[in-house]
Design a protein around this motif. Sequence first.
Motif, short mmCIF file in Angstrom:
data_model
loop_
_atom_site.label_atom_id
_atom_site.label_comp_id
_atom_site.label_asym_id
_atom_site.label_seq_id
_atom_site.Cartn_x
_atom_site.Cartn_y
_atom_site.Cartn_z
N MET A 313 -1.84 -26.86 -23.24
CA MET A 313 -3.01 -26.39 -23.97
C MET A 313 -2.79 -26.52 -25.48
SD MET A 313 -3.89 -22.95 -21.76
CE MET A 313 -2.23 -22.27 -22.00
N GLU A 314 -3.91 -26.58 -26.22
CA GLU A 314 -3.85 -26.75 -27.68
C GLU A 314 -3.66 -25.39 -28.37
OE1 GLU A 314 -6.45 -30.42 -28.95
OE2 GLU A 314 -7.61 -29.17 -27.58
N VAL A 315 -2.56 -24.75 -28.05
CA VAL A 315 -2.31 -23.40 -28.56
C VAL A 315 -1.97 -23.42 -30.05
CG1 VAL A 315 -0.79 -21.38 -28.37
CG2 VAL A 315 -1.60 -22.56 -26.30
N GLU A 316 -1.20 -24.40 -30.47
CA GLU A 316 -0.75 -24.46 -31.86
C GLU A 316 -1.92 -24.55 -32.83
OE1 GLU A 316 1.85 -24.45 -35.02
OE2 GLU A 316 2.42 -24.21 -32.92
N ALA A 317 -2.81 -25.49 -32.60
CA ALA A 317 -3.90 -25.76 -33.55
C ALA A 317 -5.03 -24.75 -33.46
CB ALA A 317 -4.45 -27.17 -33.32
N LEU A 339 -3.21 -12.55 -28.19
CA LEU A 339 -3.74 -13.70 -27.46
C LEU A 339 -2.86 -14.93 -27.67
CD1 LEU A 339 -6.12 -14.71 -25.73
CD2 LEU A 339 -7.30 -15.31 -27.85
N ALA A 340 -2.47 -15.19 -28.91
CA ALA A 340 -1.63 -16.35 -29.20
C ALA A 340 -0.28 -16.23 -28.50
CB ALA A 340 -1.44 -16.49 -30.71
N ALA A 341 0.28 -15.03 -28.46
CA ALA A 341 1.57 -14.82 -27.80
C ALA A 341 1.46 -15.07 -26.30
CB ALA A 341 2.07 -13.42 -28.08
N LEU A 342 0.41 -14.55 -25.68
CA LEU A 342 0.23 -14.75 -24.25
C LEU A 342 0.02 -16.22 -23.90
CD1 LEU A 342 -2.10 -11.72 -23.42
CD2 LEU A 342 0.32 -11.98 -22.81
#
Length: 350
Positions: A313-317, A339-342
């Motif tokens: 998934m595009e979690v970084e951007a 949310l970002a951590a999960l």
Amino acid sequence: MASRLSRQLLSRVSARRLSGEAMQLKVGIVGAGAVGTYFGVRLAELGHDVRFLLNPGEAPPKALTVNSWQGDFELDAPTYASSPGELAAAGEALDWVLVGLKSTALDGDGAGQMAKLVGPAVGDGTRVQLLMNGLGAEELAADAFGAAKIHGGLVYGGFGRPAPDAVLHEGMATELRGGSFVDDPAEIAAAERLWSPAAGGAKPPGAIAYAPQPCLRLAQWSKLAWNIPFNGATVCSNSNVGTLWRSDGGKAAAIGLMREVIRAANADLAHAGAEPRLDEEATVDALCAITDKMAEQDYVPSTTCDFLSGNRMEVEAIFKEPLRRATKLGVDAPRLHMLAALLDIINEKQ
């Protein structure tokens, strides 16, 4: 491993050159997935000289077909390249490079990946149009190629690639909300020329609607104010927008995330010296109205589609870069932080 444009297209191009009509633009497509292929085919439909970078291990289709309720189009004998440097045929610099990569392609050494995947196609006069989600890619491109020639773009429309030679467009009419990284009106005018017929005249029914954005950063955050809550929360709840929105707790959590993103956006805009701001109440009301309609369709966001398909998934951007900016600027964003951590944990298990 390159094939040529169809004889019909070549003859039309030659006729334009002989008659003194507007020259078509040379455009390279890096990241020829569903979005990159769709946009490339539509540019070819406008009469531009489009070259597609083949994905590793992919055989070049003999034709590329767009199936869309806005109008079908088939591009015969597309031009392909097997490396970014080959996109500039016969030593001719490209006018534009469209980058339709997933932002995951830049995970890790983003600067190095930008230079490797895009750099060989970029000449001194080449403009770079990114069609990528989230934040951060434009900064990497600006560092690599010069800020003045970088354009960002927010893609609206639903796309799938049911076969290597076909792209399916469904849902809303395709729109590109594009802007100059340095918010230069002259650059925006150059982009408007790209999305216009090469020889003038009327646009075909399926032409991409280019919506110029005077402030690119504002446009990016405006989209993130919806994407962050719903792309993220539907993954964590293994649900869709309708299921989430019909839950009182889910709706409250989504609206809370919207407000955090809006506050981060305004801090980032102020830090960048940009004048516009997002009105928090008006933006929340507008996003809620949009979500009411998407909930009726039980819409599944792109990040959730990646999750369900087992793709990274595009979690970084989409999540971590906005969070970094919020943290740096002192914006309290506990929901975004969690949310970002999960999502980071889920991503590492994919």
